[in-house]
Design a protein around this motif. Structure first.
Motif, short mmCIF file in Angstrom:
data_model
loop_
_atom_site.label_atom_id
_atom_site.label_comp_id
_atom_site.label_asym_id
_atom_site.label_seq_id
_atom_site.Cartn_x
_atom_site.Cartn_y
_atom_site.Cartn_z
N GLU A 99 0.83 -1.21 0.00
CA GLU A 99 0.00 0.00 0.00
C GLU A 99 0.87 1.26 0.00
O GLU A 99 2.04 1.23 0.36
N VAL A 100 0.27 2.39 -0.35
CA VAL A 100 0.94 3.69 -0.28
C VAL A 100 1.27 3.96 1.18
O VAL A 100 0.42 3.82 2.06
N ARG A 101 2.52 4.34 1.43
CA ARG A 101 2.98 4.58 2.81
C ARG A 101 3.15 6.06 3.12
O ARG A 101 3.26 6.43 4.28
N ASP A 102 3.18 6.90 2.09
CA ASP A 102 3.39 8.33 2.29
C ASP A 102 2.45 9.08 1.33
O ASP A 102 2.79 9.32 0.18
N GLU A 103 1.27 9.42 1.83
CA GLU A 103 0.26 10.06 0.97
C GLU A 103 0.69 11.44 0.48
O GLU A 103 0.36 11.83 -0.63
N GLU A 104 1.43 12.19 1.30
CA GLU A 104 1.91 13.50 0.86
C GLU A 104 2.86 13.36 -0.33
O GLU A 104 2.78 14.14 -1.28
N HIS A 105 3.75 12.39 -0.26
CA HIS A 105 4.67 12.14 -1.37
C HIS A 105 3.89 11.76 -2.63
O HIS A 105 4.15 12.28 -3.72
N ARG A 106 2.94 10.86 -2.48
CA ARG A 106 2.10 10.45 -3.61
C ARG A 106 1.36 11.64 -4.20
O ARG A 106 1.30 11.81 -5.41
N ASP A 107 0.81 12.50 -3.34
CA ASP A 107 0.05 13.65 -3.82
C ASP A 107 0.94 14.64 -4.59
O ASP A 107 0.51 15.23 -5.58
N ALA A 108 2.19 14.80 -4.13
CA ALA A 108 3.13 15.68 -4.83
C ALA A 108 3.46 15.11 -6.21
O ALA A 108 3.54 15.86 -7.20
N ILE A 109 3.64 13.81 -6.29
CA ILE A 109 3.91 13.17 -7.57
C ILE A 109 2.70 13.34 -8.50
O ILE A 109 2.85 13.64 -9.68
N LEU A 138 0.48 -10.15 -12.80
CA LEU A 138 -0.10 -8.80 -12.78
C LEU A 138 0.31 -8.05 -11.51
O LEU A 138 -0.50 -7.42 -10.84
N LEU A 139 1.61 -8.09 -11.19
CA LEU A 139 2.15 -7.52 -9.97
C LEU A 139 3.25 -6.52 -10.28
O LEU A 139 4.17 -6.82 -11.05
N SER A 140 3.14 -5.32 -9.69
CA SER A 140 4.19 -4.32 -9.78
C SER A 140 5.16 -4.50 -8.64
O SER A 140 4.74 -4.52 -7.48
N LEU A 141 6.45 -4.59 -8.95
CA LEU A 141 7.46 -4.70 -7.90
C LEU A 141 7.96 -3.33 -7.46
O LEU A 141 8.54 -3.20 -6.39
N THR A 142 7.80 -2.32 -8.29
CA THR A 142 8.26 -0.97 -7.98
C THR A 142 7.13 0.03 -8.18
O THR A 142 6.11 -0.28 -8.78
N GLY A 143 7.34 1.24 -7.66
CA GLY A 143 6.48 2.37 -8.00
C GLY A 143 5.13 2.43 -7.35
O GLY A 143 4.18 2.92 -7.97
N VAL A 144 5.00 1.99 -6.12
CA VAL A 144 3.70 2.05 -5.45
C VAL A 144 3.15 3.48 -5.44
O VAL A 144 1.99 3.71 -5.78
N HIS A 145 4.00 4.44 -5.07
CA HIS A 145 3.54 5.83 -5.01
C HIS A 145 3.30 6.41 -6.40
O HIS A 145 2.33 7.14 -6.62
N ARG A 146 4.16 6.07 -7.36
CA ARG A 146 3.97 6.56 -8.73
C ARG A 146 2.71 5.96 -9.35
O ARG A 146 1.96 6.65 -10.05
#
Length: 134
Positions: free
Chosen positions: A27-37, A58-66
């Motif tokens: 899951e997203v761990r830093d909503e502020e960071h995600r929102d800035a992106i 169908l799994l992403s290993l990177t880029g949860v926030h992106r």
């Protein structure tokens, strides 16, 4: 470093796939960071490395926030590259690397790809594609 017209950094020139329907590793761990992106993506679209994914799962290993930011920004596609293709471009077979891992062969649960990535891919590839999973 190769960058596409859309701003996707892909120096190995791997085939890009749309990973919009893929699940994130966590899951997203830093909503502020995600929102800035997301705010940046609304202005410029996707910029940076594609997500690294396991298409068969169908799994992403990177880029949860992106990934989450792209959804918030309303992007129609989320670019990704296959981990298997990335290994192949570096002269290694992903599944041979995993199958030669004695600890994995004895495990009964989810495989931690970070170890096989760290052991078999060059540091600059790990950095460029956001694979430093520690």
């Amino acid at each position: 470093m190769q960058t596409t017209e859309q701003g996707i950094i892909n120096p190995l020139n791997l085939p890009l796939i749309d990973t919009t329907t893929y699940s994130p590793l966590h899951e997203v761990r830093d909503e502020e960071h995600r929102d800035a992106i997301a705010a940046d993506m609304r202005k410029r679209g996707w910029h940076g490395a594609p997500l690294v994914v396991l298409p068969d799962y169908l799994l992403s290993l990177t880029g949860v926030h992106r990934r989450s930011a792209a959804e918030l920004a309303g992007l129609e596609e989320i670019p990704g590259v296959s981990l298997e293709d990335l290994f192949e471009a570096c002269g290694t077979d992903l599944w041979d690397a995993i199958n030669s891992d004695e600890e994995y062969m004895n495990a009964s649960c989810y495989y931690d790809y970070s170890r096989v990535i760290a052991d078999h891919l060059p540091e600059e590839v790990i950095e460029t594609y956001g694979l430093d999973m520690h």
